[in-house]
Write an enzyme that holds these catalytic residues in place. Sequence first.
Site, PDB file in Angstrom:
ATOM      1  N   ARG A 153       8.537  -2.147  -7.004  1.00 21.50           N
ATOM      2  CA  ARG A 153       8.725  -1.671  -5.637  1.00 21.50           C
ATOM      3  C   ARG A 153      10.051  -0.930  -5.475  1.00 21.50           C
ATOM      4  NH1 ARG A 153       3.668  -1.717  -4.585  1.00 21.50           N
ATOM      5  NH2 ARG A 153       2.718  -3.755  -4.640  1.00 21.50           N
ATOM      6  N   PRO A 172       4.042  -2.446   8.609  1.00 20.74           N
ATOM      7  CA  PRO A 172       4.317  -3.519   9.571  1.00 20.74           C
ATOM      8  C   PRO A 172       4.766  -4.805   8.872  1.00 20.74           C
ATOM      9  CG  PRO A 172       2.214  -2.456  10.013  1.00 20.74           C
ATOM     10  CD  PRO A 172       2.676  -1.977   8.685  1.00 20.74           C
ATOM     11  N   GLU A 173       5.960  -5.239   9.216  1.00 23.27           N
ATOM     12  CA  GLU A 173       6.483  -6.511   8.719  1.00 23.27           C
ATOM     13  C   GLU A 173       6.689  -7.426   9.918  1.00 23.27           C
ATOM     14  OE1 GLU A 173       9.780  -5.826   6.013  1.00 23.27           O
ATOM     15  OE2 GLU A 173       8.949  -3.902   5.414  1.00 23.27           O
ATOM     16  N   LYS A 226       3.567 -12.144   8.684  1.00 20.64           N
ATOM     17  CA  LYS A 226       3.097 -10.817   9.092  1.00 20.64           C
ATOM     18  C   LYS A 226       1.703 -10.892   9.700  1.00 20.64           C
ATOM     19  CE  LYS A 226       5.524  -9.069   5.032  1.00 20.64           C
ATOM     20  NZ  LYS A 226       5.356  -8.505   3.671  1.00 20.64           N
ATOM     21  N   ARG A 237      -5.247   3.332   5.368  1.00 19.39           N
ATOM     22  CA  ARG A 237      -5.591   3.038   3.974  1.00 19.39           C
ATOM     23  C   ARG A 237      -6.575   1.891   3.778  1.00 19.39           C
ATOM     24  NH1 ARG A 237       0.458   3.965   1.531  1.00 19.39           N
ATOM     25  NH2 ARG A 237       0.822   5.775   2.824  1.00 19.39           N
TER      26      ARG A 237
END
Length: 293
Positions: free
Chosen positions: A283, A2-3, A54, A128
């Site tokens: 990344r 989710p951004e 966010k 997570r």
Amino acid sequence: MPELPEVETIKVGLQSKIIGQFISDIEILNPKSFLGDSSKVIGAKVINIWRRGKVLGIDLIPKTQNPKTLVFHLKMSGQIIYQPSSGSTNRFVGGHPTKDIFKTLPNKSTRVIIKFQDQSKLYFNDQRKFGWIKLINTAELETFNHGLKIKLGPEPLEESFTWQALKNNLQKRKNLPVKVAILDQEILAGVGNIYASEACFIAKINPNKKIKDLVDREYKLLFKGIIKSLQSGIRYGGSSMTHFFDIGGNKGYFLKYAFVFNRENTECKICKTTIKKIKLAGRGTYYCPTCQS
DNA sequence: GTACTTGTTGAACG
DNA sequence: TCGTTCAACAAGTA
């Protein structure tokens, strides 16, 4: 992951559903997912829902306490599901896409359940366990940087955000690759790993190009690329989160509409060149070697 | 079994 | 002190 667009969609979705409602109970299944004393907001009324970067916030007016805010960060696997009171099957799902969102709740990823007086429920799922909900005094939001350790940069979709503002902030990171710099939440708030790659593609800028090598024309393109990628994210996630999935409830929308993200070794949608994947600051970073030369 | 993924934090560099 | 890199966190996937 989710951004900004996903959190914005959750905000808009929840606004029509829980503003005006009263919390009847908060069930915490994983203590690490909820920071603060949840008993202080039992009976509190939901008065506002907002987003900053966010981060999602739910403002509350408790019966006896000062105004409080539930601050959410979904990190990479957080998910919010609103389950209307019994009889209704219209579930609102936002955040990380998983296959089991139409199944029984709570499930094994459910960490916190916020229950309302009309029997509806808000599930905070987080595979997570990186995400969190923090209960803080509304008056202290700014001091606590919305629950984060850093001070968030400007909101990219607000009108006051200009390409010059972007340029000014990026100049603080002269030696960083463009893609790494726009991921920095102090430079601007809300861009994550997906939209960072997408924004560079739309701007036709190589993600590995250093900030110090950008000229004004490229700052303008990058500015537009960030705005456009975020807006298309909101558009495709916008009306209903069910749009995030195919008929079997599998694929996130970004896999369908992304130009480069997660498309290593497939054809560029513009020029057919093979999309490349590299690592920047640890990344995954995707780009088209032709469009972004 | 191993490598890899994500956002953010904090330690560890030069 | 600053800028930057890296490990850590957790749990699933390839």
